[in-house]
Design an enzyme around this catalytic site. Sequence first.
Site, PDB file in Angstrom:
ATOM      1  NE  ARG A  81      48.081  38.952  40.047  1.00  0.00           N
ATOM      2  CZ  ARG A  81      47.411  38.255  39.163  1.00  0.00           C
ATOM      3  NH1 ARG A  81      47.596  38.492  37.868  1.00  0.00           N
ATOM      4  NH2 ARG A  81      46.553  37.352  39.527  1.00  0.00           N
TER       5      ARG A  81
ATOM      6  CB  CYS B  33      70.147  36.167  37.462  1.00  0.00           C
ATOM      7  SG  CYS B  33      71.042  37.546  36.768  1.00  0.00           S
TER       8      CYS B  33
ATOM      9  CE1 TYR C 204      46.226  41.812  46.257  1.00  0.00           C
ATOM     10  CE2 TYR C 204      44.772  41.497  44.382  1.00  0.00           C
ATOM     11  CZ  TYR C 204      44.959  41.623  45.741  1.00  0.00           C
ATOM     12  OH  TYR C 204      43.881  41.588  46.581  1.00  0.00           O
TER      13      TYR C 204
HETATM   14  N1  LLP Z   1      39.801  40.916  52.029  1.00  0.00           N
HETATM   15  C1  LLP Z   1      40.703  40.042  52.491  1.00  0.00           C
HETATM   16  C2  LLP Z   1      40.634  39.624  53.891  1.00  0.00           C
HETATM   17  C3  LLP Z   1      41.698  39.552  51.635  1.00  0.00           C
HETATM   18  O1  LLP Z   1      42.582  38.672  52.104  1.00  0.00           O
HETATM   19  C4  LLP Z   1      41.747  39.979  50.282  1.00  0.00           C
HETATM   20  C5  LLP Z   1      42.782  39.500  49.372  1.00  0.00           C
HETATM   21  C6  LLP Z   1      40.787  40.922  49.859  1.00  0.00           C
HETATM   22  C7  LLP Z   1      39.825  41.354  50.744  1.00  0.00           C
HETATM   23  C8  LLP Z   1      40.762  41.466  48.458  1.00  0.00           C
HETATM   24  O2  LLP Z   1      40.569  40.483  47.505  1.00  0.00           O
HETATM   25  P1  LLP Z   1      40.351  40.911  45.967  1.00  0.00           P
HETATM   26  O3  LLP Z   1      39.052  41.679  45.875  1.00  0.00           O
HETATM   27  O4  LLP Z   1      41.504  41.756  45.565  1.00  0.00           O
HETATM   28  O5  LLP Z   1      40.311  39.635  45.240  1.00  0.00           O
HETATM   29  N2  LLP Z   1      48.348  38.434  45.201  1.00  0.00           N
HETATM   30  C9  LLP Z   1      47.227  37.711  44.644  1.00  0.00           C
HETATM   31  C10 LLP Z   1      45.931  38.050  45.331  1.00  0.00           C
HETATM   32  C11 LLP Z   1      45.955  37.831  46.834  1.00  0.00           C
HETATM   33  C12 LLP Z   1      44.671  38.212  47.490  1.00  0.00           C
HETATM   34  C13 LLP Z   1      44.803  38.178  48.965  1.00  0.00           C
HETATM   35  N3  LLP Z   1      43.648  38.614  49.678  1.00  0.00           N
HETATM   36  C14 LLP Z   1      47.181  37.973  43.140  1.00  0.00           C
HETATM   37  O6  LLP Z   1      48.046  38.693  42.633  1.00  0.00           O
HETATM   38  O7  LLP Z   1      46.345  37.436  42.436  1.00  0.00           O
END
Ligand code: LLP
Length: 434
Positions: free
Chosen positions: A313, A362, A390
């Site tokens: 992240r 690296c 994540y």
């Molecule tokens: N539903 C759908 C269709 C999604 O695409 C996502 C997340 C969620 C639910 C859950 O969202 P949350 O409640 O976790 O915000 N890698 C990024 C976050 C990417 C989120 C992608 N979609 C990070 O590390 O911040």
Amino acid sequence: MSDYFHYQNGELYAEQVPLEDIAARFGTPCYVYSRAALTDSFLQFANALQGRDHLICYAVKANSSLAILNVFARLGAGFDIVSGGELKRVLAAGGDARKVVFSGVGKTVAEIRLALEADILCFNVESAAELERLNQVAAGMGKVAPVSLRVNPDVDAKTHPYISTGLKQNKFGVAYTEAVGLYRKAAKLPHLRITGMDCHIGSQLTETSPFIAAAKKILALVDVLAAEGIHLEHLDLGGGLGICYDDETPPAIGDYVAELLAALRGRGEKLILEPGRILVGNAGVLLTRVEYLKHGEEKNFAIVDAAMNDLMRPALYDAFHNIVPVRLENHAAPLPNPPPHAGEGAIEKSTSSIYEVVGPICETGDFIGHARSLSIAPQSLLAVLSAGAYGMSMSSNYNTRPRAAEVMVEGKVMHLVRKREEVEQLYSGESVVV
Ligand code: LLP
């Protein structure tokens, strides 16, 4: 810091287990989760939704480790998946396929088959082409696929552009203006059964207003459909509720749910939510050990044994994670008891300084935190906070680094829930050309 990760006599604990004990037993880098924290966040949703027909579908992508999925499955959760692989994980962890919704813009024929075989609750369809494919695959299997259309409400989630999904320039969902036409089309396809409508506008939202704006736009479409005789069983308002990494002040789960429920007043549809980060983010830390301190001309570096392959992240989004010492400075470990894995004569006095906390990879982008004020020595243990979401699920093997171990703490007990990967596993599927 949460109630579940706290200092006691200058030592950082996960529930009732000192993180030093975990590092001594399982090594570093290591993800540590608090089962009580996971349960607590889930129950906050469940309590706030009591009395309302609902399903909390944990977004598996946030952390797909079996032990985490199993905790939620036992609490009655459903799951939001985005691949066949995630479906298999859910089933392996004891999750119920009938509580699974399948999101994602690129579902393959094989993934659709797998999900139809498992009898999932619903496909969250993201395009006209996917609707056609789903109908065809279902026809071939003599099945009828339950369908919701993911509608893109064109609402600004006011979050990082990489994790904002509900604007019309994003690849997600069907355009708001085309949604009704697609529902009409779906209603005519014999192997589809329309069950709901869904949206997800982005992640790490720290205000409720975009959620409410999206919900209102969705409800307006639901009414248009109802007037045409297309009645929905459920509304899925996605995930996206943010957590506190630094100084953000996201709404509490109870307040967020109360606002959604107010917007849905008088509606009979089942409410589905897809929270990911809020359920796991602050229930986990990444434990890492300082390998070297390097005092440069311009900057001081704390080189730790976790890297961007373990926690991507910061490198990917310039995301902030708090980094804290596992043992506070004025509570130094007694000298005759050197920390495990220490090198020759490893006890050194802590140096208080501003450090770039970096990994061994690296790449200049391999950092965990910039300009952190820390009092540390080589072999000091650090905890990278808010790493439950994540973190492990986005980890990789870059630089042929085995992925970290994972430990779940339950009161006084530590469970190794994923062994540290062995290097040999990393190339076991490879061969050379002779
Ligand atoms: N539903 C759908 C269709 C999604 O695409 C996502 C997340 C969620 C639910 C859950 O969202 P949350 O409640 O976790 O915000 N890698 C990024 C976050 C990417 C989120 C992608 N979609 C990070 O590390 O911040």
